[in-house]
Design an enzyme around this catalytic site. Sequence first.
Site, PDB file in Angstrom:
ATOM      1  N   SER A  20       0.813  -1.234   0.000  1.00 24.50           N
ATOM      2  CA  SER A  20       0.000   0.000   0.000  1.00 24.50           C
ATOM      3  C   SER A  20       0.840   1.276   0.000  1.00 24.50           C
ATOM      4  CB  SER A  20      -0.970  -0.007   1.181  1.00 24.50           C
ATOM      5  OG  SER A  20      -1.892  -1.044   0.999  1.00 24.50           O
ATOM      6  N   LYS A  69      -9.945  -5.574  10.398  1.00 21.51           N
ATOM      7  CA  LYS A  69     -11.054  -4.910   9.685  1.00 21.51           C
ATOM      8  C   LYS A  69     -12.342  -4.867  10.512  1.00 21.51           C
ATOM      9  CE  LYS A  69      -9.206  -5.871   5.104  1.00 21.51           C
ATOM     10  NZ  LYS A  69      -9.375  -6.504   3.796  1.00 21.51           N
ATOM     11  N   ASP A 105     -13.017  -3.121  -0.623  1.00 20.30           N
ATOM     12  CA  ASP A 105     -12.570  -4.419  -1.161  1.00 20.30           C
ATOM     13  C   ASP A 105     -13.483  -4.922  -2.291  1.00 20.30           C
ATOM     14  OD1 ASP A 105     -10.283  -4.782   0.342  1.00 20.30           O
ATOM     15  OD2 ASP A 105     -11.296  -5.888   1.938  1.00 20.30           O
ATOM     16  N   ALA A 131     -14.990 -17.663   4.048  1.00 21.97           N
ATOM     17  CA  ALA A 131     -16.065 -16.948   4.747  1.00 21.97           C
ATOM     18  C   ALA A 131     -15.468 -16.018   5.797  1.00 21.97           C
ATOM     19  CB  ALA A 131     -17.031 -17.945   5.375  1.00 21.97           C
ATOM     20  N   ALA A 134     -12.520 -11.010   4.028  1.00 24.84           N
ATOM     21  CA  ALA A 134     -12.398 -10.666   2.607  1.00 24.84           C
ATOM     22  C   ALA A 134     -13.628 -11.143   1.841  1.00 24.84           C
ATOM     23  CB  ALA A 134     -11.134 -11.290   2.020  1.00 24.84           C
ATOM     24  N   MET A 223      -7.415 -14.267  -4.440  1.00 23.57           N
ATOM     25  CA  MET A 223      -7.231 -12.916  -3.870  1.00 23.57           C
ATOM     26  C   MET A 223      -5.795 -12.676  -3.412  1.00 23.57           C
ATOM     27  SD  MET A 223     -10.506 -11.786  -1.699  1.00 23.57           S
ATOM     28  CE  MET A 223     -12.155 -11.823  -2.345  1.00 23.57           C
ATOM     29  N   GLY A 245      -4.645 -11.665  -6.983  1.00 24.55           N
ATOM     30  CA  GLY A 245      -5.410 -10.538  -6.451  1.00 24.55           C
ATOM     31  C   GLY A 245      -4.683  -9.203  -6.496  1.00 24.55           C
TER      32      GLY A 245
HETATM   33  P1  NDP Z   1      -9.744 -14.301   7.455  1.00 26.04           P
HETATM   34  O1  NDP Z   1      -8.728 -14.725   8.441  1.00 26.04           O
HETATM   35  O2  NDP Z   1     -10.856 -13.413   7.885  1.00 26.04           O
HETATM   36  O3  NDP Z   1     -10.442 -15.618   6.801  1.00 26.04           O
HETATM   37  C1  NDP Z   1      -9.664 -16.704   6.398  1.00 26.04           C
HETATM   38  C2  NDP Z   1     -10.483 -17.654   5.542  1.00 26.04           C
HETATM   39  O4  NDP Z   1      -9.613 -18.641   5.009  1.00 26.04           O
HETATM   40  C3  NDP Z   1     -11.564 -18.426   6.319  1.00 26.04           C
HETATM   41  O5  NDP Z   1     -12.656 -18.642   5.468  1.00 26.04           O
HETATM   42  C4  NDP Z   1     -10.844 -19.753   6.642  1.00 26.04           C
HETATM   43  O6  NDP Z   1     -11.708 -20.852   6.807  1.00 26.04           O
HETATM   44  C5  NDP Z   1     -10.074 -19.944   5.366  1.00 26.04           C
HETATM   45  N1  NDP Z   1      -8.911 -20.830   5.542  1.00 26.04           N
HETATM   46  C6  NDP Z   1      -7.772 -20.576   6.225  1.00 26.04           C
HETATM   47  N2  NDP Z   1      -6.923 -21.631   6.148  1.00 26.04           N
HETATM   48  C7  NDP Z   1      -7.551 -22.572   5.378  1.00 26.04           C
HETATM   49  C8  NDP Z   1      -7.198 -23.881   4.937  1.00 26.04           C
HETATM   50  N3  NDP Z   1      -6.034 -24.429   5.258  1.00 26.04           N
HETATM   51  N4  NDP Z   1      -8.078 -24.563   4.156  1.00 26.04           N
HETATM   52  C9  NDP Z   1      -9.277 -24.001   3.821  1.00 26.04           C
HETATM   53  N5  NDP Z   1      -9.683 -22.766   4.222  1.00 26.04           N
HETATM   54  C10 NDP Z   1      -8.825 -22.077   4.997  1.00 26.04           C
HETATM   55  O7  NDP Z   1      -8.918 -13.648   6.249  1.00 26.04           O
HETATM   56  P2  NDP Z   1      -9.454 -12.602   5.176  1.00 26.04           P
HETATM   57  O8  NDP Z   1     -10.803 -13.050   4.734  1.00 26.04           O
HETATM   58  O9  NDP Z   1      -9.311 -11.222   5.668  1.00 26.04           O
HETATM   59  O10 NDP Z   1      -8.391 -12.773   3.985  1.00 26.04           O
HETATM   60  C11 NDP Z   1      -8.396 -13.910   3.158  1.00 26.04           C
HETATM   61  C12 NDP Z   1      -7.325 -13.770   2.082  1.00 26.04           C
HETATM   62  O11 NDP Z   1      -7.672 -12.749   1.152  1.00 26.04           O
HETATM   63  C13 NDP Z   1      -5.957 -13.392   2.673  1.00 26.04           C
HETATM   64  O12 NDP Z   1      -4.995 -14.210   2.078  1.00 26.04           O
HETATM   65  C14 NDP Z   1      -5.760 -11.951   2.251  1.00 26.04           C
HETATM   66  O13 NDP Z   1      -4.403 -11.655   2.027  1.00 26.04           O
HETATM   67  C15 NDP Z   1      -6.546 -11.896   0.941  1.00 26.04           C
HETATM   68  N6  NDP Z   1      -7.044 -10.549   0.644  1.00 26.04           N
HETATM   69  C16 NDP Z   1      -6.626  -9.941  -0.525  1.00 26.04           C
HETATM   70  C17 NDP Z   1      -7.076  -8.673  -0.846  1.00 26.04           C
HETATM   71  C18 NDP Z   1      -6.600  -8.030  -2.114  1.00 26.04           C
HETATM   72  O14 NDP Z   1      -6.796  -6.810  -2.257  1.00 26.04           O
HETATM   73  N7  NDP Z   1      -6.058  -8.775  -3.048  1.00 26.04           N
HETATM   74  C19 NDP Z   1      -7.971  -7.917   0.052  1.00 26.04           C
HETATM   75  C20 NDP Z   1      -8.373  -8.659   1.227  1.00 26.04           C
HETATM   76  C21 NDP Z   1      -7.889  -9.915   1.505  1.00 26.04           C
HETATM   77  P3  NDP Z   1     -12.325 -21.224   8.255  1.00 26.04           P
HETATM   78  O15 NDP Z   1     -13.508 -20.322   8.413  1.00 26.04           O
HETATM   79  O16 NDP Z   1     -12.658 -22.653   8.135  1.00 26.04           O
HETATM   80  O17 NDP Z   1     -11.248 -20.953   9.275  1.00 26.04           O
END
Ligand code: NDP
Length: 277
Positions: A20, A69, A105, A131, A134, A223, A245
């Site tokens: 950023s 967030k 986002d 879920a 993001a 992403m 992403g």
């Molecule tokens: P969160 O921590 O809020 O959510 C993580 C998600 O990933 C949950 O749904 C979780 O599932 C799942 N997860 C984690 N590990 C595993 C695994 N081993 N197998 C399957 N599912 C898994 O993170 P965010 O939602 O904030 O971010 C998610 C991704 O998106 C990040 O990598 C982030 O860098 C990227 N991102 C990119 C952006 C961009 O501008 N390109 C903007 C925002 C985010 P469970 O619920 O089962 O734990």
Amino acid sequence: MTDLKKHFAVIGNPIHHSLSPQIHAVFAKETGLDIAYEAVLSPLDQFKNTMHQLIQQKFTGANVTLPFKKEAYQLATTHSSYASIAEAVNTLEFKENEIIGHNTDGIGLVRDLEQNLDTHLKNKKILLIGAGGAAEGVIYSMLEKTPSELTLTNRTIEKSNVIQNKMDVHAKSFDVNLNVIEIAKCPHQYFDVIINATSASLSDDALHMDPKVFHEGCLAYDMIYGKETSFIEQAKSQGSKISDGLGMLVEQAAEAFSIWHHIKPHTKSVIESLRAL
Ligand code: NDP
């Protein structure tokens, strides 16, 4: 702070990887603005204090990233409609008597898909994996584009159900079918756009998906940027179009920039130069 330059920051933990500051510096140069933008590491239990320090130092605004967030949503005293629906904030404006929270986002993702990747969502079948913050942050913006179906799936399926219950009213108002399925059931359905919004590859975990979900006609969008994930590898092996992403990152930053400065910067050259790095 005594200078007249406007100050901004991105707050996260970890934060060293954040692009950023680089992106906002390029936008500022292109639009002729003299701003300061820095990355700030907040201790995990100190987000509120970190933000109050920035406000005391007369910062104008801040971006917020993983894992703050939701806390940024709590901190804001007023919310944009996207932030209210997602209950998550990635862009803050510090005003005299209020803190305004936005979520850019969803706009970032949709602009990258439609404008940069020429993948229009209207009447398409979309699969959204994940879920977390993001995933929740982008659903409303995708519904606005009226796909025919938006299917949610997540390792912890109950979390997808919670999002479905929350978002169903919006899906119905846009006439979109909002479904939840287990990851294992993905290959039995056809999707035009498959989006990985999980953080699985941040911890180098493979996402346990059946590669049969991918096919030549679909776009697989991860992403995450800056690394070739197992999701992208699987999609490639099935002949799907692929994207990381990076474009979303730049587009969500451009939307934050235009909220703060009321100027929309160009994004394509920034995406290209970051990709070349
Ligand atoms: P969160 O921590 O809020 O959510 C993580 C998600 O990933 C949950 O749904 C979780 O599932 C799942 N997860 C984690 N590990 C595993 C695994 N081993 N197998 C399957 N599912 C898994 O993170 P965010 O939602 O904030 O971010 C998610 C991704 O998106 C990040 O990598 C982030 O860098 C990227 N991102 C990119 C952006 C961009 O501008 N390109 C903007 C925002 C985010 P469970 O619920 O089962 O734990």
